[in-house]
Scaffold this active site. Structure first.
Site, PDB file in Angstrom:
ATOM      1  CE  LYS A  57      -4.017  -2.227   2.158  1.00  0.00           C
ATOM      2  NZ  LYS A  57      -4.846  -2.339   3.397  1.00  0.00           N
TER       3      LYS A  57
ATOM      4  CE1 TYR B  17      -9.404  -3.262   0.499  1.00  0.00           C
ATOM      5  CE2 TYR B  17      -8.576  -1.421  -0.790  1.00  0.00           C
ATOM      6  CZ  TYR B  17      -8.357  -2.484   0.071  1.00  0.00           C
ATOM      7  OH  TYR B  17      -7.083  -2.771   0.499  1.00  0.00           O
TER       8      TYR B  17
ATOM      9  CG  ASN C  49      -3.922  -2.570   6.964  1.00  0.00           C
ATOM     10  OD1 ASN C  49      -3.835  -2.027   5.867  1.00  0.00           O
ATOM     11  ND2 ASN C  49      -4.885  -3.411   7.282  1.00  0.00           N
TER      12      ASN C  49
ATOM     13  CG  HIS D 155      -5.113  -6.399  -0.315  1.00  0.00           C
ATOM     14  ND1 HIS D 155      -6.308  -6.528   0.347  1.00  0.00           N
ATOM     15  CD2 HIS D 155      -5.203  -7.206  -1.412  1.00  0.00           C
ATOM     16  CE1 HIS D 155      -7.091  -7.363  -0.330  1.00  0.00           C
ATOM     17  NE2 HIS D 155      -6.439  -7.782  -1.400  1.00  0.00           N
TER      18      HIS D 155
ATOM     19  CD  GLU E 219      -8.757  -9.034  -3.709  1.00  0.00           C
ATOM     20  OE1 GLU E 219      -7.573  -9.377  -3.489  1.00  0.00           O
ATOM     21  OE2 GLU E 219      -9.612  -8.930  -2.795  1.00  0.00           O
TER      22      GLU E 219
END
Ligand code: IDP
Length: 149
Positions: A9, A49, A112, A115, A126
């Site tokens: 990310k 998402y 965080n 992913h 995805e």
């Protein structure tokens, strides 16, 4: 062999953690079958998402993952989906064990670092959002002889 979609990310890219994260994936014995650095489009982020569209954090999540360059990968190996979830650690870094990526490098859920797809269906969905079939490379790595029975 399984394939899973991984994202490093934007916070991790800014913090100089790309190499560390890629290195952990390689050292674990998984193979990188596709990799690209770029800024994720809002359209792709919303599609990725979409299960969270009703959640209060949806808008800030989209803003976060499109805020700067991220790294998209397809990672391959036996049980790659479950292994990458374990390598990343719990979604909330407070609960992520030391030794996991989130347990070593993250503090809160909204930043965080990584992913990983959570199921076969999610991985397929995805990968199709972020990669064309022609971008996923089929090759053999010499260490597969040692990794697998
Ligand atoms: P996962 O990334 O471990 O699969 P999900 O529950 O699918 O976890 O959530 C997707 C992402 O949405 C998380 O990684 C995190 O970046 C963000 N997120 C989830 N819950 C929260 C929250 O309560 N506040 C802020 N961001 C959240």
């Amino acid at each position: 062999m399984e394939q899973t979609y991984i994202m490093i990310k934007p916070d991790a890219v800014q913090r100089g953690l790309m190499g560390e994260i890629i290195s952990r994936i390689e050292k674990r014995g998984l193979k990188i079958a596709a990799m690209r650095l770029g800024v994720m489009s809002e359209e792709s982020a919303k599609e990725h998402y979409k299960e969270h569209v009703q959640r209060p954090f949806f808008a800030s999540l989209i803003e976060y993952v499109t805020s700067g360059p991220s790294v998209s990968m397809v990672v391959e190996g036996k049980n790659a989906i479950a292994i990458m979830r374990a390598v990343n650690g719990a979604t909330n870094p407070v609960e992520a064990l030391p030794g996991t990526i989130r347990g070593d490098f993250a503090v809160e859920t909204g930043r965080n670092v990584v992913h990983a797809s959570d199921s076969t269906e999610a991985a397929k969905r995805e990968m199709a959002i972020h990669f064309k079939d022609s971008e996923i490379v089929n090759y053999t790595k010499i260490d597969e002889v040692c990794l697998y029975e």
